[in-house]
Design a protein around this motif. Structure first.
Motif, short mmCIF file in Angstrom:
data_model
loop_
_atom_site.label_atom_id
_atom_site.label_comp_id
_atom_site.label_asym_id
_atom_site.label_seq_id
_atom_site.Cartn_x
_atom_site.Cartn_y
_atom_site.Cartn_z
N ILE A 96 45.05 -23.78 -28.83
CA ILE A 96 45.92 -23.00 -29.50
C ILE A 96 45.12 -21.67 -29.94
O ILE A 96 43.86 -22.02 -30.58
CB ILE A 96 46.51 -23.99 -30.87
N HIS A 97 45.85 -20.55 -29.82
CA HIS A 97 45.18 -19.39 -30.66
C HIS A 97 46.13 -18.92 -31.63
O HIS A 97 47.36 -18.47 -31.17
CB HIS A 97 45.12 -18.24 -29.24
N THR A 98 45.67 -19.05 -32.78
CA THR A 98 46.64 -18.32 -33.77
C THR A 98 45.96 -17.39 -34.49
O THR A 98 44.78 -17.14 -34.66
CB THR A 98 47.01 -19.52 -34.83
N PRO B 126 41.65 -12.84 -36.47
CA PRO B 126 42.13 -11.41 -37.53
C PRO B 126 42.62 -10.23 -36.93
O PRO B 126 41.69 -9.43 -36.62
CB PRO B 126 40.88 -11.53 -38.43
N MET B 127 43.58 -10.30 -36.81
CA MET B 127 44.10 -8.94 -35.99
C MET B 127 43.77 -7.75 -36.85
O MET B 127 43.93 -7.56 -38.05
CB MET B 127 45.75 -8.96 -35.82
N ASP B 128 43.53 -6.98 -36.13
CA ASP B 128 42.86 -5.57 -36.64
C ASP B 128 41.83 -5.56 -37.34
O ASP B 128 41.46 -5.04 -38.57
CB ASP B 128 44.17 -4.75 -37.50
N ALA B 129 40.71 -6.51 -36.92
CA ALA B 129 39.61 -6.98 -37.70
C ALA B 129 38.75 -5.59 -37.85
O ALA B 129 38.22 -5.57 -38.76
CB ALA B 129 38.81 -7.94 -36.82
O1 KIV Z 1 45.03 -7.03 -30.03
C1 KIV Z 1 45.11 -7.87 -30.87
O2 KIV Z 1 44.95 -8.02 -32.00
C2 KIV Z 1 45.79 -9.19 -30.05
C3 KIV Z 1 45.86 -10.32 -30.96
C4 KIV Z 1 47.32 -11.09 -31.00
C5 KIV Z 1 44.59 -11.16 -30.83
O3 KIV Z 1 46.31 -9.19 -29.07
#
Ligand code: KIV
Ligand code: ZN
Length: 518
Positions: free
Chosen positions: A97-99, A140-143
Protein backbone atom coordinates in the motif's frame (compact mmCIF):
# COMPACT_ATOMS: atom_id res chain seq x y z
CA UNK A 1 33.50 -4.59 -6.05
CA UNK A 2 30.32 -5.30 -4.07
CA UNK A 3 27.38 -3.36 -5.33
CA UNK A 4 24.37 -2.14 -3.39
CA UNK A 5 21.02 -3.12 -4.81
CA UNK A 6 18.76 -0.27 -5.94
CA UNK A 7 15.09 -1.25 -6.21
CA UNK A 8 13.23 -0.14 -9.33
CA UNK A 9 9.67 1.04 -8.67
CA UNK A 10 7.81 1.59 -11.92
CA UNK A 11 4.80 3.91 -11.90
CA UNK A 12 4.03 4.00 -15.64
CA UNK A 13 0.56 2.64 -14.92
CA UNK A 14 -0.20 5.23 -12.22
CA UNK A 15 1.85 8.45 -12.49
CA UNK A 16 2.56 7.78 -16.20
CA UNK A 17 -1.06 7.14 -17.03
CA UNK A 18 -1.95 10.47 -15.40
CA UNK A 19 -0.47 12.39 -18.35
CA UNK A 20 -3.26 14.00 -20.36
CA UNK A 21 -4.19 11.66 -23.23
CA UNK A 22 -2.11 8.70 -22.04
CA UNK A 23 -5.07 6.64 -20.83
CA UNK A 24 -4.60 2.92 -21.47
CA UNK A 25 -7.26 0.25 -21.81
CA UNK A 26 -7.60 -2.55 -19.27
CA UNK A 27 -5.92 -5.11 -21.53
CA UNK A 28 -3.09 -2.72 -22.36
CA UNK A 29 -2.44 -2.18 -18.64
CA UNK A 30 -2.28 -5.93 -18.04
CA UNK A 31 0.10 -6.33 -20.96
CA UNK A 32 2.44 -3.55 -19.79
CA UNK A 33 2.39 -4.94 -16.23
CA UNK A 34 3.39 -8.36 -17.57
CA UNK A 35 6.29 -6.83 -19.52
CA UNK A 36 7.43 -4.89 -16.42
CA UNK A 37 7.28 -8.05 -14.33
CA UNK A 38 9.24 -10.01 -16.95
CA UNK A 39 11.94 -7.34 -17.21
CA UNK A 40 12.62 -7.53 -13.47
CA UNK A 41 10.90 -4.43 -12.06
CA UNK A 42 10.87 -4.84 -8.27
CA UNK A 43 7.68 -2.90 -7.56
CA UNK A 44 4.91 -2.02 -10.02
CA UNK A 45 2.58 0.80 -9.00
CA UNK A 46 -0.43 -0.48 -10.91
CA UNK A 47 -2.91 2.34 -10.32
CA UNK A 48 -5.03 4.35 -7.89
CA UNK A 49 -7.80 1.93 -6.87
CA UNK A 50 -10.22 4.49 -5.37
CA UNK A 51 -10.13 6.60 -8.55
CA UNK A 52 -12.57 4.41 -10.46
CA UNK A 53 -13.98 0.93 -10.95
CA UNK A 54 -11.65 0.63 -13.94
CA UNK A 55 -8.56 1.47 -11.91
CA UNK A 56 -9.61 -0.91 -9.14
CA UNK A 57 -10.11 -3.76 -11.62
CA UNK A 58 -6.77 -3.08 -13.32
CA UNK A 59 -4.86 -3.09 -10.02
CA UNK A 60 -6.57 -6.24 -8.74
CA UNK A 61 -6.13 -8.14 -12.04
CA UNK A 62 -2.46 -7.13 -12.21
CA UNK A 63 -2.04 -8.19 -8.55
CA UNK A 64 -3.59 -11.59 -9.27
CA UNK A 65 -1.31 -12.23 -12.28
CA UNK A 66 2.04 -10.84 -11.13
CA UNK A 67 4.77 -13.47 -10.96
CA UNK A 68 7.72 -11.76 -9.28
CA UNK A 69 7.06 -8.04 -8.85
CA UNK A 70 5.53 -6.50 -5.75
CA UNK A 71 2.21 -4.89 -6.70
CA UNK A 72 1.44 -1.53 -5.21
CA UNK A 73 -1.63 0.71 -5.28
CA UNK A 74 -1.87 4.41 -4.40
CA UNK A 75 -4.13 5.77 -1.65
CA UNK A 76 -4.69 9.23 -0.20
CA UNK A 77 -4.41 9.68 3.55
CA UNK A 78 -7.86 8.41 4.50
CA UNK A 79 -9.20 5.01 5.58
CA UNK A 80 -11.58 4.64 2.62
CA UNK A 81 -8.77 5.01 0.06
CA UNK A 82 -6.49 2.71 2.02
CA UNK A 83 -9.16 -0.02 2.43
CA UNK A 84 -9.97 0.13 -1.29
CA UNK A 85 -6.28 -0.04 -2.14
CA UNK A 86 -5.80 -3.08 0.09
CA UNK A 87 -8.81 -4.81 -1.50
CA UNK A 88 -7.17 -4.33 -4.90
CA UNK A 89 -3.62 -5.41 -4.07
CA UNK A 90 -4.20 -8.08 -1.44
CA UNK A 91 -4.24 -11.02 -3.86
CA UNK A 92 -0.71 -10.26 -5.04
CA UNK A 93 2.03 -12.62 -3.87
CA UNK A 94 3.72 -9.48 -2.59
CA UNK A 95 1.31 -6.53 -2.04
CA UNK A 96 2.15 -2.97 -1.04
CA UNK A 97 0.00 0.00 0.00
CA UNK A 98 1.38 3.42 -0.95
CA UNK A 99 -0.26 6.25 0.94
CA UNK A 100 0.61 9.92 0.61
CA UNK A 101 -0.27 13.44 1.72
CA UNK A 102 0.99 16.85 0.56
CA UNK A 103 3.19 18.23 3.35
CA UNK A 104 4.47 21.54 1.93
CA UNK A 105 2.75 24.79 3.00
CA UNK A 106 0.93 25.01 -0.35
CA UNK A 107 -0.39 21.47 -0.06
CA UNK A 108 -1.24 21.70 3.63
CA UNK A 109 -3.53 24.59 2.77
CA UNK A 110 -5.75 22.43 0.51
CA UNK A 111 -7.26 20.16 3.18
CA UNK A 112 -6.78 23.09 5.57
CA UNK A 113 -4.95 21.07 8.20
CA UNK A 114 -2.58 22.54 10.77
CA UNK A 115 0.86 20.98 11.07
CA UNK A 116 -0.27 19.09 14.19
CA UNK A 117 -3.50 17.89 12.60
CA UNK A 118 -1.62 16.64 9.56
CA UNK A 119 0.93 14.87 11.76
CA UNK A 120 -1.91 13.09 13.55
CA UNK A 121 -3.51 12.15 10.22
CA UNK A 122 -0.22 10.66 9.04
CA UNK A 123 0.13 8.62 12.22
CA UNK A 124 -3.44 7.29 11.99
CA UNK A 125 -3.45 6.47 8.28
CA UNK A 126 -0.03 4.82 8.17
CA UNK A 127 -0.98 2.77 11.25
CA UNK A 128 -4.22 1.74 9.53
CA UNK A 129 -2.36 0.74 6.35
CA UNK A 130 0.22 -1.22 8.33
CA UNK A 131 -2.53 -3.11 10.17
CA UNK A 132 -3.70 -4.34 6.76
CA UNK A 133 -0.40 -4.92 4.98
CA UNK A 134 3.20 -5.61 6.05
CA UNK A 135 4.58 -3.54 3.19
CA UNK A 136 3.62 0.14 3.43
CA UNK A 137 5.12 3.04 1.53
CA UNK A 138 4.50 6.59 2.68
CA UNK A 139 5.14 9.76 0.66
CA UNK A 140 5.14 13.40 1.80
CA UNK A 141 4.02 14.90 -1.51
CA UNK A 142 5.98 18.04 -2.47
CA UNK A 143 8.69 17.00 0.01
CA UNK A 144 11.32 19.17 -1.68
CA UNK A 145 9.27 22.30 -0.85
CA UNK A 146 8.40 21.20 2.69
CA UNK A 147 10.13 22.88 5.68
CA UNK A 148 13.02 20.58 6.71
CA UNK A 149 11.99 20.54 10.39
CA UNK A 150 8.48 19.48 9.51
CA UNK A 151 9.73 16.91 6.99
CA UNK A 152 11.95 15.30 9.64
CA UNK A 153 9.03 15.27 12.05
CA UNK A 154 6.52 13.63 9.69
CA UNK A 155 9.01 11.11 8.32
CA UNK A 156 9.71 10.01 11.89
CA UNK A 157 5.98 9.69 12.60
CA UNK A 158 5.46 7.57 9.46
CA UNK A 159 8.37 5.29 10.38
CA UNK A 160 7.07 4.86 13.94
CA UNK A 161 3.59 4.11 12.58
CA UNK A 162 5.02 1.24 10.52
CA UNK A 163 5.97 2.55 7.07
CA UNK A 164 8.61 0.31 5.52
CA UNK A 165 9.52 2.61 2.62
CA UNK A 166 9.73 6.40 2.82
CA UNK A 167 9.46 8.03 -0.57
CA UNK A 168 10.67 11.61 -1.00
CA UNK A 169 8.89 13.12 -4.01
CA UNK A 170 10.11 16.12 -5.95
CA UNK A 171 6.54 16.57 -7.11
CA UNK A 172 7.08 19.72 -9.15
CA UNK A 173 10.54 18.92 -10.52
CA UNK A 174 12.09 21.77 -8.55
CA UNK A 175 15.15 20.28 -6.90
CA UNK A 176 18.69 19.98 -8.29
CA UNK A 177 21.16 17.06 -7.99
CA UNK A 178 23.27 18.28 -5.05
CA UNK A 179 20.15 19.24 -3.06
CA UNK A 180 18.51 15.94 -3.92
CA UNK A 181 21.45 13.97 -2.48
CA UNK A 182 21.73 16.24 0.57
CA UNK A 183 18.03 15.94 1.42
CA UNK A 184 18.05 12.14 1.48
CA UNK A 185 21.38 12.08 3.35
CA UNK A 186 20.05 14.54 5.94
CA UNK A 187 16.89 12.46 6.55
CA UNK A 188 18.85 9.22 6.86
CA UNK A 189 21.31 10.81 9.30
CA UNK A 190 18.87 12.77 11.40
CA UNK A 191 15.55 10.94 11.59
CA UNK A 192 15.36 8.31 14.37
CA UNK A 193 14.59 4.89 12.88
CA UNK A 194 15.70 5.88 9.37
CA UNK A 195 18.10 2.97 9.20
CA UNK A 196 15.20 0.51 9.46
CA UNK A 197 13.42 1.66 6.29
CA UNK A 198 14.23 2.09 2.61
CA UNK A 199 14.33 5.63 1.28
CA UNK A 200 12.98 6.17 -2.22
CA UNK A 201 13.32 9.01 -4.69
CA UNK A 202 10.49 10.15 -6.98
CA UNK A 203 11.45 12.95 -9.36
CA UNK A 204 9.51 14.91 -11.94
CA UNK A 205 11.20 16.43 -14.94
CA UNK A 206 9.93 20.02 -15.06
CA UNK A 207 13.47 21.42 -15.27
CA UNK A 208 14.89 18.44 -17.15
CA UNK A 209 16.78 17.18 -14.08
CA UNK A 210 14.68 14.16 -13.03
CA UNK A 211 17.19 11.46 -13.94
CA UNK A 212 20.15 13.39 -12.52
CA UNK A 213 18.19 14.10 -9.32
CA UNK A 214 17.25 10.42 -8.92
CA UNK A 215 20.84 9.26 -9.37
CA UNK A 216 22.04 11.91 -6.92
CA UNK A 217 19.45 10.71 -4.40
CA UNK A 218 20.97 7.24 -4.70
CA UNK A 219 24.38 8.73 -3.92
CA UNK A 220 22.71 10.29 -0.87
CA UNK A 221 21.42 6.93 0.34
CA UNK A 222 18.13 6.25 -1.49
CA UNK A 223 17.77 2.60 -2.44
CA UNK A 224 14.56 2.78 -4.47
CA UNK A 225 14.11 4.82 -7.64
CA UNK A 226 10.60 5.62 -8.84
CA UNK A 227 10.35 5.96 -12.58
CA UNK A 228 8.29 5.35 -15.71
CA UNK A 229 8.98 3.86 -19.12
CA UNK A 230 9.96 6.63 -21.58
CA UNK A 231 9.65 9.09 -18.69
CA UNK A 232 5.89 9.17 -19.24
CA UNK A 233 4.07 11.36 -16.72
CA UNK A 234 2.26 14.59 -15.98
CA UNK A 235 3.68 17.78 -17.49
CA UNK A 236 7.34 17.07 -18.42
CA UNK A 237 7.07 13.54 -17.04
CA UNK A 238 8.98 11.44 -14.54
CA UNK A 239 12.44 9.96 -14.27
CA UNK A 240 12.78 7.51 -17.19
CA UNK A 241 13.37 3.91 -16.12
CA UNK A 242 15.67 3.21 -19.05
CA UNK A 243 17.86 6.21 -18.21
CA UNK A 244 18.49 5.43 -14.55
CA UNK A 245 18.93 1.71 -15.15
CA UNK A 246 21.39 2.19 -18.03
CA UNK A 247 23.24 4.97 -16.17
CA UNK A 248 23.77 2.63 -13.21
CA UNK A 249 24.88 -0.16 -15.53
CA UNK A 250 27.21 1.89 -17.73
CA UNK A 251 28.71 3.82 -14.82
CA UNK A 252 28.99 0.73 -12.60
CA UNK A 253 32.69 1.36 -11.90
CA UNK A 254 32.00 4.81 -10.50
CA UNK A 255 28.56 4.22 -9.01
CA UNK A 256 28.63 0.79 -7.33
CA UNK A 257 24.93 0.00 -7.58
CA UNK A 258 22.99 -2.66 -9.39
CA UNK A 259 19.38 -3.29 -10.36
CA UNK A 260 17.59 -6.49 -11.28
CA UNK A 261 16.40 -5.14 -14.66
CA UNK A 262 17.03 -7.22 -17.78
CA UNK A 263 18.08 -4.26 -19.91
CA UNK A 264 17.64 -6.22 -23.17
CA UNK A 265 13.89 -5.85 -22.69
CA UNK A 266 14.02 -2.05 -22.59
CA UNK A 267 13.49 -1.32 -26.28
CA UNK A 268 10.48 -3.57 -26.61
CA UNK A 269 8.61 -2.17 -23.60
CA UNK A 270 9.52 1.38 -24.60
CA UNK A 271 7.94 0.89 -28.03
CA UNK A 272 4.91 -0.81 -26.56
CA UNK A 273 4.32 1.99 -24.05
CA UNK A 274 4.74 4.56 -26.83
CA UNK A 275 2.08 2.78 -28.86
CA UNK A 276 -0.51 2.19 -26.16
CA UNK A 277 -0.09 5.63 -24.57
CA UNK A 278 0.04 7.41 -27.93
CA UNK A 279 3.12 9.32 -26.72
CA UNK A 280 5.71 8.83 -29.44
CA UNK A 281 9.33 8.79 -28.28
CA UNK A 282 11.29 11.82 -29.50
CA UNK A 283 14.09 10.85 -31.93
CA UNK A 284 16.89 12.22 -29.73
CA UNK A 285 15.63 10.71 -26.45
CA UNK A 286 18.40 9.00 -24.45
CA UNK A 287 18.55 5.20 -24.77
CA UNK A 288 15.24 4.62 -26.58
CA UNK A 289 15.13 7.40 -29.21
CA UNK A 290 15.44 6.41 -32.86
CA UNK A 291 18.73 8.30 -33.10
CA UNK A 292 20.22 7.09 -29.81
CA UNK A 293 22.56 4.73 -31.68
CA UNK A 294 22.63 6.47 -35.09
CA UNK A 295 25.86 7.99 -36.38
CA UNK A 296 25.61 10.44 -39.23
CA UNK A 297 28.77 12.57 -39.41
CA UNK A 298 31.80 11.25 -41.29
CA UNK A 299 34.11 11.56 -38.29
CA UNK A 300 31.70 9.63 -36.09
CA UNK A 301 31.10 6.92 -38.68
CA UNK A 302 34.83 6.54 -39.25
CA UNK A 303 35.45 6.29 -35.51
CA UNK A 304 32.65 3.74 -35.09
CA UNK A 305 34.08 1.54 -37.82
CA UNK A 306 37.48 1.51 -36.12
CA UNK A 307 36.18 1.08 -32.57
CA UNK A 308 32.54 1.49 -31.59
CA UNK A 309 33.49 2.73 -28.12
CA UNK A 310 34.75 5.96 -29.70
CA UNK A 311 31.19 7.25 -29.91
CA UNK A 312 29.03 4.83 -27.87
CA UNK A 313 28.94 4.30 -24.10
CA UNK A 314 26.73 1.21 -24.46
CA UNK A 315 25.91 -1.31 -27.14
CA UNK A 316 22.55 -1.29 -28.91
CA UNK A 317 22.26 -4.99 -28.02
CA UNK A 318 22.36 -4.03 -24.30
CA UNK A 319 18.94 -2.42 -24.63
CA UNK A 320 17.48 -5.02 -26.96
CA UNK A 321 18.27 -3.58 -30.38
CA UNK A 322 19.66 -6.24 -32.70
CA UNK A 323 23.11 -5.20 -33.98
CA UNK A 324 22.62 -6.37 -37.53
CA UNK A 325 19.18 -6.13 -38.93
CA UNK A 326 18.39 -8.19 -42.01
CA UNK A 327 15.12 -7.01 -43.51
CA UNK A 328 12.36 -9.47 -44.42
CA UNK A 329 10.71 -9.40 -47.85
CA UNK A 330 7.67 -10.77 -49.63
CA UNK A 331 9.29 -14.21 -50.01
CA UNK A 332 9.95 -14.58 -46.29
CA UNK A 333 7.84 -17.28 -44.69
CA UNK A 334 6.07 -17.73 -41.40
CA UNK A 335 9.14 -19.29 -39.71
CA UNK A 336 11.37 -16.33 -40.63
CA UNK A 337 8.70 -13.94 -39.37
CA UNK A 338 8.35 -15.83 -36.09
CA UNK A 339 12.15 -15.91 -35.61
CA UNK A 340 12.40 -12.16 -36.26
CA UNK A 341 9.51 -11.36 -33.91
CA UNK A 342 11.05 -13.50 -31.16
CA UNK A 343 14.33 -11.63 -31.63
CA UNK A 344 12.39 -8.37 -31.24
CA UNK A 345 10.84 -9.60 -28.00
CA UNK A 346 7.39 -10.64 -29.23
CA UNK A 347 6.20 -14.07 -28.18
CA UNK A 348 3.00 -14.47 -30.20
CA UNK A 349 0.43 -17.26 -29.96
CA UNK A 350 -0.25 -19.12 -33.26
CA UNK A 351 -3.46 -17.23 -34.04
CA UNK A 352 -1.75 -13.87 -33.37
CA UNK A 353 1.15 -14.90 -35.62
CA UNK A 354 -1.31 -15.81 -38.39
CA UNK A 355 -2.92 -12.41 -38.13
CA UNK A 356 0.44 -10.60 -38.20
CA UNK A 357 1.58 -12.81 -41.10
CA UNK A 358 -1.38 -11.72 -43.24
CA UNK A 359 -0.63 -8.07 -42.53
CA UNK A 360 3.10 -8.63 -43.07
CA UNK A 361 2.44 -10.16 -46.54
CA UNK A 362 0.20 -7.25 -47.40
CA UNK A 363 2.92 -4.80 -46.33
CA UNK A 364 5.68 -6.75 -48.12
CA UNK A 365 3.66 -6.56 -51.34
CA UNK A 366 3.66 -2.80 -51.08
CA UNK A 367 7.15 -2.32 -49.67
CA UNK A 368 10.33 -4.01 -50.95
CA UNK A 369 12.01 -4.50 -47.59
CA UNK A 370 10.28 -4.83 -44.24
CA UNK A 371 12.61 -3.59 -41.47
CA UNK A 372 12.44 -4.26 -37.71
CA UNK A 373 10.72 -0.93 -37.12
CA UNK A 374 8.10 -1.74 -39.77
CA UNK A 375 7.39 -5.02 -38.03
CA UNK A 376 7.15 -3.36 -34.64
CA UNK A 377 4.63 -0.91 -36.04
CA UNK A 378 2.69 -3.79 -37.58
CA UNK A 379 2.57 -5.90 -34.45
CA UNK A 380 1.66 -3.05 -32.18
CA UNK A 381 -1.34 -1.84 -34.17
CA UNK A 382 -4.03 -0.66 -31.81
CA UNK A 383 -7.12 -2.20 -33.45
CA UNK A 384 -9.17 -4.16 -30.93
CA UNK A 385 -11.85 -6.80 -31.55
CA UNK A 386 -14.46 -4.88 -29.57
CA UNK A 387 -13.88 -1.46 -31.20
CA UNK A 388 -17.23 0.16 -32.04
CA UNK A 389 -15.86 1.85 -35.18
CA UNK A 390 -13.82 0.04 -37.83
CA UNK A 391 -12.52 1.32 -41.15
CA UNK A 392 -13.75 -0.96 -43.94
CA UNK A 393 -12.57 0.97 -47.00
CA UNK A 394 -11.26 4.36 -48.07
CA UNK A 395 -10.67 5.92 -51.47
CA UNK A 396 -9.36 9.47 -51.62
CA UNK A 397 -9.04 11.79 -54.61
CA UNK A 398 -6.49 14.54 -54.13
CA UNK A 399 -4.13 16.74 -56.11
CA UNK A 400 -4.02 20.28 -57.45
CA UNK A 401 -7.62 20.24 -58.69
CA UNK A 402 -9.70 20.43 -55.50
CA UNK A 403 -11.89 19.75 -53.72
CA UNK A 404 -10.29 16.66 -52.24
CA UNK A 405 -12.82 13.90 -51.77
CA UNK A 406 -12.97 10.83 -49.50
CA UNK A 407 -15.26 7.84 -50.16
CA UNK A 408 -15.44 5.86 -46.96
CA UNK A 409 -17.15 2.79 -45.57
CA UNK A 410 -17.09 2.63 -41.79
CA UNK A 411 -18.45 -0.18 -39.67
CA UNK A 412 -20.38 1.32 -36.76
CA UNK A 413 -21.58 -1.14 -34.12
CA UNK A 414 -21.54 -3.94 -36.70
CA UNK A 415 -23.33 -2.10 -39.55
CA UNK A 416 -21.53 -0.78 -42.64
CA UNK A 417 -22.20 2.89 -43.44
CA UNK A 418 -20.87 4.62 -46.57
CA UNK A 419 -20.39 8.29 -47.29
CA UNK A 420 -18.52 10.78 -49.48
CA UNK A 421 -17.05 13.94 -47.99
CA UNK A 422 -14.88 16.76 -49.21
CA UNK A 423 -12.29 18.79 -47.34
CA UNK A 424 -9.34 21.07 -47.44
CA UNK A 425 -6.81 18.37 -48.34
CA UNK A 426 -7.07 14.55 -48.26
CA UNK A 427 -6.74 14.21 -44.48
CA UNK A 428 -9.40 16.86 -43.82
CA UNK A 429 -11.73 15.13 -46.32
CA UNK A 430 -11.11 11.79 -44.57
CA UNK A 431 -11.79 13.16 -41.10
CA UNK A 432 -14.93 14.89 -42.43
CA UNK A 433 -16.12 11.53 -43.76
CA UNK A 434 -15.72 9.96 -40.30
CA UNK A 435 -17.63 12.90 -38.78
CA UNK A 436 -20.42 12.57 -41.36
CA UNK A 437 -20.89 8.88 -40.53
CA UNK A 438 -20.37 9.10 -36.80
CA UNK A 439 -21.39 12.48 -35.45
CA UNK A 440 -19.36 13.58 -32.45
CA UNK A 441 -18.24 16.70 -30.66
CA UNK A 442 -14.64 15.67 -30.04
CA UNK A 443 -12.06 18.25 -31.03
CA UNK A 444 -8.77 17.41 -32.71
CA UNK A 445 -5.93 18.51 -30.41
CA UNK A 446 -2.92 16.97 -32.15
CA UNK A 447 -2.18 15.47 -35.55
CA UNK A 448 1.36 14.21 -36.01
CA UNK A 449 2.99 12.17 -38.78
CA UNK A 450 6.39 10.48 -38.64
CA UNK A 451 8.08 7.98 -40.93
CA UNK A 452 8.80 4.58 -39.38
CA UNK A 453 11.70 3.83 -41.73
CA UNK A 454 13.35 5.61 -44.64
CA UNK A 455 12.32 5.92 -48.28
CA UNK A 456 9.19 7.00 -50.10
CA UNK A 457 7.60 3.61 -49.43
CA UNK A 458 8.14 3.95 -45.66
CA UNK A 459 5.23 3.37 -43.33
CA UNK A 460 3.93 6.53 -41.73
CA UNK A 461 2.98 6.47 -38.07
CA UNK A 462 0.19 8.91 -37.37
CA UNK A 463 -0.76 10.07 -33.88
CA UNK A 464 -4.07 11.81 -33.26
CA UNK A 465 -5.16 13.29 -29.94
CA UNK A 466 -8.79 14.25 -29.38
CA UNK A 467 -10.68 15.96 -26.58
CA UNK A 468 -14.35 15.73 -25.65
CA UNK A 469 -15.72 17.45 -22.53
CA UNK A 470 -12.38 17.28 -20.73
CA UNK A 471 -11.73 13.67 -21.67
CA UNK A 472 -8.67 13.14 -23.82
CA UNK A 473 -7.76 10.11 -25.92
CA UNK A 474 -4.89 9.41 -28.24
CA UNK A 475 -4.93 7.09 -31.25
CA UNK A 476 -2.10 5.80 -33.38
CA UNK A 477 -1.72 3.81 -36.57
CA UNK A 478 0.89 3.00 -39.20
CA UNK A 479 0.52 2.36 -42.93
CA UNK A 480 2.47 2.98 -46.12
CA UNK A 481 -0.46 5.20 -47.09
CA UNK A 482 -0.35 8.29 -44.86
CA UNK A 483 -4.05 9.03 -45.37
CA UNK A 484 -5.08 5.49 -44.42
CA UNK A 485 -2.84 5.72 -41.33
CA UNK A 486 -4.50 9.07 -40.52
CA UNK A 487 -8.01 7.61 -40.85
CA UNK A 488 -7.14 4.64 -38.64
CA UNK A 489 -5.44 6.80 -36.00
CA UNK A 490 -8.47 9.13 -35.90
CA UNK A 491 -10.85 6.17 -35.57
CA UNK A 492 -8.61 4.64 -32.92
CA UNK A 493 -8.74 7.85 -30.87
CA UNK A 494 -12.53 7.98 -31.25
CA UNK A 495 -12.89 4.36 -30.09
CA UNK A 496 -10.86 5.20 -27.01
CA UNK A 497 -12.96 8.29 -26.34
CA UNK A 498 -16.09 6.16 -26.55
CA UNK A 499 -14.69 3.83 -23.90
CA UNK A 500 -13.85 6.84 -21.74
CA UNK A 501 -17.35 8.23 -22.28
CA UNK A 502 -18.84 4.97 -20.96
CA UNK A 503 -16.54 5.00 -17.96
CA UNK A 504 -17.22 8.60 -17.08
CA UNK A 505 -19.47 8.20 -14.08
CA UNK A 506 -18.57 10.91 -11.53
CA UNK A 507 -15.14 10.39 -10.04
CA UNK A 508 -14.02 8.02 -12.77
CA UNK A 509 -11.14 10.03 -14.06
CA UNK A 510 -7.95 9.79 -12.03
CA UNK A 511 -7.30 13.39 -13.04
CA UNK A 512 -10.65 14.25 -11.46
CA UNK A 513 -9.68 12.79 -8.09
CA UNK A 514 -9.02 15.74 -5.85
CA UNK A 515 -6.95 15.95 -2.74
CA UNK A 516 -9.82 17.30 -0.68
CA UNK A 517 -10.34 13.83 0.79
CA UNK A 518 -6.83 13.66 2.16
O1 KIV B 1 4.75 13.34 -7.60
C1 KIV B 1 4.24 12.97 -6.53
O2 KIV B 1 4.37 13.60 -5.48
C2 KIV B 1 3.46 11.73 -6.55
C3 KIV B 1 3.00 11.23 -5.22
C4 KIV B 1 1.62 10.71 -5.27
C5 KIV B 1 3.98 10.22 -4.71
O3 KIV B 1 3.27 11.14 -7.58
ZN1 ZN C 1 4.62 11.87 -9.20
Amino acid sequence: MTKDKVLIFDTTLRDGEQSPGATMTHDEKLEIAELLDEMGVDIIEAGFPIASEGDFRAVSDIAARAKSSTICGLARANYKDIDRCWDAVKQAKSPRIHTFIGTSPLHRAIPNLTMDEMAERIHDTVTHARNLCDNVQWSPMDATRTEEDYLRRVVEIAIKAGATTINIPDTVGYTAPVESADLIRMLINEVPGADEVIFATHCHNDLGMATANSLAAVEGGARQIECTINGLGERAGNTALEEVVMALKVRGDIMPFETSIDTRKIMNISRRVATVSGFAVQFNKAIVGKNAFAHESGIHQDGMLKNRETFEVMKPEDVGLSGTSLPLGKHSGRAALRAKLTELGFDLADNQLNDVFVRFKDLADRKKEVFDDDLMALVTQNDAEDDRLKLKSLRVVCGTQGPQTADMVLEVDGADIATTATGDGPVDATFNAVKAIFTHRARLQLYQVSAVTEGTDAQATVTVRMEEEGRIATGQSADTDTVVASAKAYINALNRLLVRREQSEPGYDIKGVSYKDT
